[in-house]
Enzyme design. Structure first.
Site, short mmCIF file in Angstrom:
data_model
loop_
_atom_site.label_atom_id
_atom_site.label_comp_id
_atom_site.label_asym_id
_atom_site.label_seq_id
_atom_site.Cartn_x
_atom_site.Cartn_y
_atom_site.Cartn_z
N CYS A 118 0.82 -1.21 0.00
CA CYS A 118 0.00 0.00 0.00
C CYS A 118 0.85 1.27 0.00
O CYS A 118 0.93 1.99 1.00
CB CYS A 118 -0.98 0.04 1.16
SG CYS A 118 -2.28 1.25 0.84
N CYS B 68 -5.84 1.95 -4.63
CA CYS B 68 -5.30 2.55 -3.43
C CYS B 68 -6.17 3.74 -3.06
O CYS B 68 -6.16 4.75 -3.77
CB CYS B 68 -3.85 2.97 -3.66
SG CYS B 68 -3.02 3.44 -2.15
P1 FAD Z 1 -0.94 -10.49 4.48
O1 FAD Z 1 -2.38 -10.14 4.56
O2 FAD Z 1 0.02 -9.58 5.14
O3 FAD Z 1 -0.79 -11.96 5.05
C1 FAD Z 1 0.42 -12.69 5.08
C2 FAD Z 1 0.27 -13.81 6.09
O4 FAD Z 1 1.35 -14.72 5.95
C3 FAD Z 1 0.31 -13.30 7.54
O5 FAD Z 1 -0.86 -13.72 8.21
C4 FAD Z 1 1.57 -13.94 8.12
O6 FAD Z 1 1.44 -14.28 9.48
C5 FAD Z 1 1.72 -15.17 7.24
N1 FAD Z 1 3.10 -15.69 7.19
C6 FAD Z 1 4.26 -14.98 7.10
N2 FAD Z 1 5.32 -15.80 7.11
C7 FAD Z 1 4.82 -17.05 7.19
C8 FAD Z 1 5.42 -18.37 7.25
N3 FAD Z 1 6.74 -18.51 7.24
N4 FAD Z 1 4.61 -19.44 7.31
C9 FAD Z 1 3.26 -19.29 7.32
N5 FAD Z 1 2.64 -18.08 7.29
C10 FAD Z 1 3.42 -17.00 7.23
N6 FAD Z 1 -4.65 -2.49 0.79
C11 FAD Z 1 -5.74 -1.99 0.13
O7 FAD Z 1 -6.23 -2.62 -0.81
N7 FAD Z 1 -6.31 -0.80 0.46
C12 FAD Z 1 -5.82 -0.06 1.47
O8 FAD Z 1 -6.37 1.01 1.76
C13 FAD Z 1 -4.68 -0.54 2.20
N8 FAD Z 1 -4.15 0.18 3.21
C14 FAD Z 1 -3.10 -0.32 3.94
C15 FAD Z 1 -2.62 0.42 5.00
C16 FAD Z 1 -1.60 -0.07 5.80
C17 FAD Z 1 -1.08 0.77 6.93
C18 FAD Z 1 -1.05 -1.36 5.52
C19 FAD Z 1 0.03 -1.92 6.39
C20 FAD Z 1 -1.52 -2.10 4.44
C21 FAD Z 1 -2.55 -1.59 3.64
N9 FAD Z 1 -3.05 -2.30 2.54
C22 FAD Z 1 -4.12 -1.80 1.82
C23 FAD Z 1 -2.32 -3.48 2.04
C24 FAD Z 1 -2.94 -4.83 2.38
O9 FAD Z 1 -3.16 -4.95 3.76
C25 FAD Z 1 -2.02 -5.95 1.91
O10 FAD Z 1 -1.64 -5.71 0.57
C26 FAD Z 1 -2.70 -7.32 1.99
O11 FAD Z 1 -3.01 -7.63 3.31
C27 FAD Z 1 -1.83 -8.39 1.34
O12 FAD Z 1 -2.32 -9.67 1.55
P2 FAD Z 1 -1.34 -10.92 1.66
O13 FAD Z 1 -2.20 -12.11 1.87
O14 FAD Z 1 -0.39 -10.90 0.53
O15 FAD Z 1 -0.46 -10.62 2.96
#
Ligand code: FAD
Ligand code: UQ1
Length: 416
Positions: free
Chosen positions: A160, A338
């Site tokens: 983000c 975004c």
């Molecule tokens: P995540 O949701 O981060 O999940 C990854 C998971 O993998 C976690 O639960 C972690 O524990 C797990 N993991 C890590 N390592 C391991 C391992 N070795 N073994 C097993 N599990 C593991 N997005 C939007 O669309 N709109 C917004 O307005 C927005 N605002 C944001 C604001 C902030 C401050 C932040 C921090 C993020 C924002 N985002 C936004 C981004 C969004 O939250 C992420 O892009 C999204 O959560 C990505 O999903 P993901 O599944 O790739 O990762």
């Protein structure tokens, strides 16, 4: 040791969305996720701005993952995709026929000298990017005595990308209402050379920055923090990394980020450390029984939950096809979004594709600050996330876009 038809690594936004879609597989499917808690991270911008409580971002993982599948509460520590297995923190091995990687992005606070110390000991240093530090942001804003309020953006890919500056706009507005704006400088020190990657929204943000008298220093990368001296040191990348000290009275840090260490040393990644996927099918480039989505991947788009939403349906379709011995279809156009919050009731809702061309859902110009899009971000997205996306029923807004544009919206061409 155990064996599953499908193993999902990571129970964040992407892992849970895919798990919900695969829930009919029951115990033939497992999700590996170490954390008890699942976070809706997009709300942290509002938590930092004092507009929401932290608790609204948290639910127990047990309630978000479908109960029909197995939850393995552990970390993946080693991948052996040639042998279709991986190792857990416990030392156990898990075998799979198909693998989905959704491990998110790693926050590297320790790559900035003195930053962890400052976050632990200086109430004026905060970060919305971590559940550990987001609760410091609003108190720091409230206690700001005037002086320099500094917001950083690192020299790495981040999730983000807008969030680094959204909190700055909320702070600037807060300082005006609190009557301290006149004796303060609001400063954005970014390692990048643009304010946002999509020109249409960058132009709109430039207007906001000018009208609100915000100072932007490009090519400024945070390298150390000396909290006892209230000083942050930036490397000026345009001047051979010459070090530039800034005194701060409030410092909001967007930390450097990288692919999770476990992935970096695995055979699944490209030179950058990201899970190496075909950008239109989400299938791994070398291991055809491996798929991935979200922040840990090589997909050259903005790392957002909105992008994950658009990816999860395509991943599910192509994974299912592969399981049935059929061909995958190139479907993903790089859609990401975004919501660029510019005040406590206004937002510029950026939506775009791989070519960094706007791809807007609403039939009105989303490149201007609007109350409507703020309302969507603050009041509609959380419900959409918890009630629809986490139940496996949200694949992004493409269908709405087509309907709202009476079928006349652009459909990006998928070139290799
Ligand atoms: P995540 O949701 O981060 O999940 C990854 C998971 O993998 C976690 O639960 C972690 O524990 C797990 N993991 C890590 N390592 C391991 C391992 N070795 N073994 C097993 N599990 C593991 N997005 C939007 O669309 N709109 C917004 O307005 C927005 N605002 C944001 C604001 C902030 C401050 C932040 C921090 C993020 C924002 N985002 C936004 C981004 C969004 O939250 C992420 O892009 C999204 O959560 C990505 O999903 P993901 O599944 O790739 O990762
Ligand atoms: C979106 O789909 C999504 O995922 C649930 C977000 O994450 C919180 C978003 O911020 C946005 C903007 C979208 C896109 C959805 C619409 C209706 C424009």
């Amino acid at each position: 040791n155990s064996k599953y038809k499908v193993v999902i690594v990571g129970g964040g936004s992407g892992g849970c969305a895919v798990a919900a879609k695969l829930s009919p597989l029951g115990k033939q499917c497992a999700a590996i996720e170490p954390s008890d808690l699942h976070y809706y991270q997009p709300v942290w911008t509002l938590v930092g701005g004092g507009l929401r409580g932290f608790q609204s971002s948290v639910r127990p993982t047990r309630e978000v993952l479908p109960s029909s599948i197995d939850w393995i509460q552990d970390k993946a520590v080693k991948f052996d995709p040639g042998k279709n297995n991986l190792e857990l923190g416990s030392g156990d091995k898990v075998e799979y026929d198909f693998l989905v990687v959704a491990m998110g992005i790693q926050l590297d606070f320790d790559k900035v000298d003195g930053l962890v110390d400052a976050l632990e000991n200086d109430p004026a240093v905060a970060s919305n990017y971590s559940p550990k530090w987001v609760n410091k942001t609003f108190p720091a804003m409230q206690k700001f005595p005037g002086g320099n309020a500094i917001f950083t953006y690192p020299n790495t890919p981040i999730k983000c990308a807008g969030a680094a500056q959204k909190i700055m706009y909320l702070t600037e507005e807060f300082l005006r209402t609190a009557g301290v704006r006149e004796n303060s400088n609001v400063i954005f020190n970014t390692a990048k050379n643009v304010i946002f990657g999509v020109k249409k929204y960058a132009d709109a943000l430039q207007q906001v920055i000018q009208s609100r008298n915000i100072q932007v220093n490009y090519k400024h990368n945070l390298v150390s923090v000396y909290h006892k001296k209230k000083t942050a040191i930036f490397a000026n990348m345009a001047r051979d990394n010459a070090l530039v000290p800034f005194e701060y009275n409030f410092l909001h840090v967007t930390p450097p980020m990288s692919s999770p260490d476990v992935l970096k040393k695995s055979p699944l990644v490209n030179e950058g450390g990201w899970v190496d996927l075909n950008k239109h099918t989400l299938q791994h480039t070398k291991f055809s029984n491996v798929f991935g989505l979200g922040d840990c991947t090589s997909l050259p788009t903005s790392k957002t939950a909105a992008a994950v939403a658009a990816q999860c349906g395509i991943l599910h379709q192509n994974l299912t096809a592969t399981m049935q011995g059929k061909k995958v279809t190139p479907l993903y156009d790089g859609y990401a979004s975004c919501p660029l919050i510019t005040s406590r009731n206004k937002c510029i809702l950026a939506e775009f594709d791989y070519n960094l061309q706007p791809l807007e859902t609403l039939p009105i110009n989303q490149g201007v600050e609007r109350r409507l899009t703020y309302g969507m971000k603050a009041h509609i997205m959380p419900g959409l996330y918890w009630q629809v996306m986490m139940k496996g029923r949200w694949n992004g807004p493409a269908t709405f876009r087509k309907v709202l544009h009476l079928g006349m919206s652009r459909s990006p061409k998928l070139e290799a």
